[in-house]
Design a protein around this motif. Structure first.
Motif, PDB file in Angstrom:
ATOM      1  N   LYS A 192     -17.968   6.073  -5.572  1.00 47.29           N
ATOM      2  CA  LYS A 192     -19.147   6.419  -5.400  1.00 47.29           C
ATOM      3  C   LYS A 192     -19.603   7.889  -4.722  1.00 47.29           C
ATOM      4  O   LYS A 192     -20.198   8.663  -5.366  1.00 47.29           O
ATOM      5  CB  LYS A 192     -20.092   5.344  -5.003  1.00 47.29           C
ATOM      6  CG  LYS A 192     -21.622   5.770  -5.018  1.00 47.29           C
ATOM      7  CD  LYS A 192     -22.340   4.496  -4.086  1.00 47.29           C
ATOM      8  CE  LYS A 192     -23.650   4.768  -3.784  1.00 47.29           C
ATOM      9  NZ  LYS A 192     -24.490   3.715  -3.159  1.00 47.29           N
ATOM     10  N   GLY A 206     -20.843  11.177  -6.624  1.00 45.69           N
ATOM     11  CA  GLY A 206     -21.841  11.982  -6.113  1.00 45.69           C
ATOM     12  C   GLY A 206     -21.853  13.650  -6.026  1.00 45.69           C
ATOM     13  O   GLY A 206     -22.735  14.235  -6.461  1.00 45.69           O
ATOM     14  N   THR A 207     -20.662  13.746  -5.507  1.00 40.59           N
ATOM     15  CA  THR A 207     -20.500  15.136  -5.187  1.00 40.59           C
ATOM     16  C   THR A 207     -20.180  15.946  -6.551  1.00 40.59           C
ATOM     17  O   THR A 207     -20.725  17.155  -6.686  1.00 40.59           O
ATOM     18  CB  THR A 207     -19.001  15.413  -4.244  1.00 40.59           C
ATOM     19  OG1 THR A 207     -17.990  14.944  -4.977  1.00 40.59           O
ATOM     20  CG2 THR A 207     -19.227  14.837  -3.221  1.00 40.59           C
ATOM     21  N   LYS A 232     -21.765  15.297  -9.225  1.00 40.22           N
ATOM     22  CA  LYS A 232     -23.107  15.197 -10.001  1.00 40.22           C
ATOM     23  C   LYS A 232     -23.797  16.370  -9.333  1.00 40.22           C
ATOM     24  O   LYS A 232     -24.736  17.207 -10.013  1.00 40.22           O
ATOM     25  CB  LYS A 232     -23.892  13.974  -9.703  1.00 40.22           C
ATOM     26  CG  LYS A 232     -23.436  12.977 -10.686  1.00 40.22           C
ATOM     27  CD  LYS A 232     -24.036  11.391 -10.384  1.00 40.22           C
ATOM     28  CE  LYS A 232     -23.429  10.575 -11.278  1.00 40.22           C
ATOM     29  NZ  LYS A 232     -24.270   9.144 -10.960  1.00 40.22           N
ATOM     30  N   ALA A 233     -23.740  16.638  -7.990  1.00 44.35           N
ATOM     31  CA  ALA A 233     -24.471  17.519  -7.084  1.00 44.35           C
ATOM     32  C   ALA A 233     -23.910  18.844  -7.865  1.00 44.35           C
ATOM     33  O   ALA A 233     -24.731  19.948  -7.605  1.00 44.35           O
ATOM     34  CB  ALA A 233     -24.027  17.379  -5.621  1.00 44.35           C
ATOM     35  N   GLU A 286     -21.765   9.796   2.852  1.00 40.99           N
ATOM     36  CA  GLU A 286     -21.212   8.907   2.050  1.00 40.99           C
ATOM     37  C   GLU A 286     -19.699   8.632   2.115  1.00 40.99           C
ATOM     38  O   GLU A 286     -19.156   7.597   1.930  1.00 40.99           O
ATOM     39  CB  GLU A 286     -21.271   9.613   0.676  1.00 40.99           C
ATOM     40  CG  GLU A 286     -22.773   9.572  -0.043  1.00 40.99           C
ATOM     41  CD  GLU A 286     -23.421  10.958   0.670  1.00 40.99           C
ATOM     42  OE1 GLU A 286     -24.820  10.975   0.375  1.00 40.99           O
ATOM     43  OE2 GLU A 286     -22.750  11.873   1.239  1.00 40.99           O
TER      44      GLU A 286
END
Length: 320
Positions: free
Chosen positions: A170, A174-175, A177-178, A307
């Motif tokens: 996860k 997240g990284t 997608k950023a 995270e």
């Protein structure tokens, strides 16, 4: 068995104490002397290491460290200390120690620090998401050596790896997608893992499979076309074959084939270091652009992001 007091031991590879040739030489001597890292006959390896490799490589590597050195010190150490501090703040009733396989703070000093605080159970978290004999097993060996000198050893919970851990995947997703949101979605997402000699895998090291497991889980979490993701291996050393495909050769090939935009992530690194910040972010960027590529971004390691600390906390607390 119910333990009275549990401590957490975070372990990473290590780093020179300073970006100087002497400090790099001390670090490389210890690192490259570990049989888990280089298992060549000592009769052949010692003269080569001491007479050729250390004198030649140390000044060169020191200059590379100078290019990435932070005001607080080596990037790996800076981020590792931040991770230690952040996790300790999450677990106020548990001592959290940091030890390095090579260099300082040593693994032995970290274990002794926990034992001095009357810990009778240690949860060991090597910060290598994918198991390898050259990393995680080296931690196991050193831990056994340290405790071999102690009359009463603590209980040990050893986390072998976390290649497909939900919180880890996860955080990686997240990284990614950023980065896509900031730079645009690339033609290809390249996942570059540290390499090991192919022979190690042939002899039973399941590291390549654990890398594939991470890649597969991350592709699923991103819900991205698998054809837009590629897995490679970086940082080969010596003459024998290492895991393929090689990152630098792949980037050259992709640039020549007309791929214009690439983003690169190194999922096997829990903290940015010389290898990610210089080899991947700088050297390999040049390889891709010189071969015809147009856009290249390196996606940073998880470092001390909330995270990532969430993941560490979730990994260790079930064992406390």
């Amino acid at each position: 068995m119910r333990y009275k007091k549990t401590g957490i031991l975070l372990v990473n590879l290590g780093t020179p104490d300073a970006p100087t040739a002497d400090a790099v030489k001390r670090y490389l001597r210890q690192f490259l002397s570990d049989r888990r890292v280089v298992d060549t006959s000592r009769l052949l390896w010692w003269p080569l290491l001491r007479g050729v490799i250390l004198p030649i490589r140390s000044p060169r590597v020191a200059k590379l460290y100078q290019s990435v050195w932070m005001e607080e010190g080596s990037p790996l150490m800076v981020y590792s200390r931040r991770q230690q501090k952040a996790l300790a703040e999450r677990l106020p009733d548990m001592p959290v120690a940091l030890g390095m396989s090579y260099g300082t703070p040593s693994l032995e000093s970290a274990v002794n620090d926990l034992l001095a605080q009357d810990v009778d159970h240690i949860v060991v978290l090597p910060l290598y998401p994918q198991y390898s004999c050259s990393t995680v097993a080296a931690v196991w060996d050193e831990l056994a050596r340290i405790l071999g000198k102690t009359r009463a050893i603590p209980g040990i919970t050893f986390i072998r790896d976390y290649a497909t851990d939900h919180d880890y995947i996860k955080a990686l997703a997240g990284t990614v997608k950023a980065s896509f949101a900031r730079h645009g979605e690339p033609d290809l997402l390249l996942l570059s893992y540290h390499g090991i000699p192919q022979r190690y895998a042939n002899e039973g090291d399941d590291y390549p499979q654990r890398c594939r497991d991470t890649t597969r889980a991350l592709v699923s979490a991103l819900e991205i076309d698998p054809d837009k993701v590629m897995m490679t291996f970086q940082s080969r050393f010596g003459r024998e074959p290492w895991l393929t495909p090689y990152t630098d050769e792949t980037l050259k090939m992709l640039g020549e084939k007309g791929v214009k935009h690439i983003q690169v992530m190194c999922p096997g690194f829990s903290a940015d270091c010389l290898e990610t910040l210089e080899e991947i972010a700088v050297q390999n960027r040049e390889v891709f652009l010189e071969a015809g590529g147009v856009k290249y971004e390196y996606i940073p390691a998880l470092n001390d992001t909330p995270e990532h600390i969430d993941m560490m906390q979730a990994l260790v607390t079930p064992h406390c």
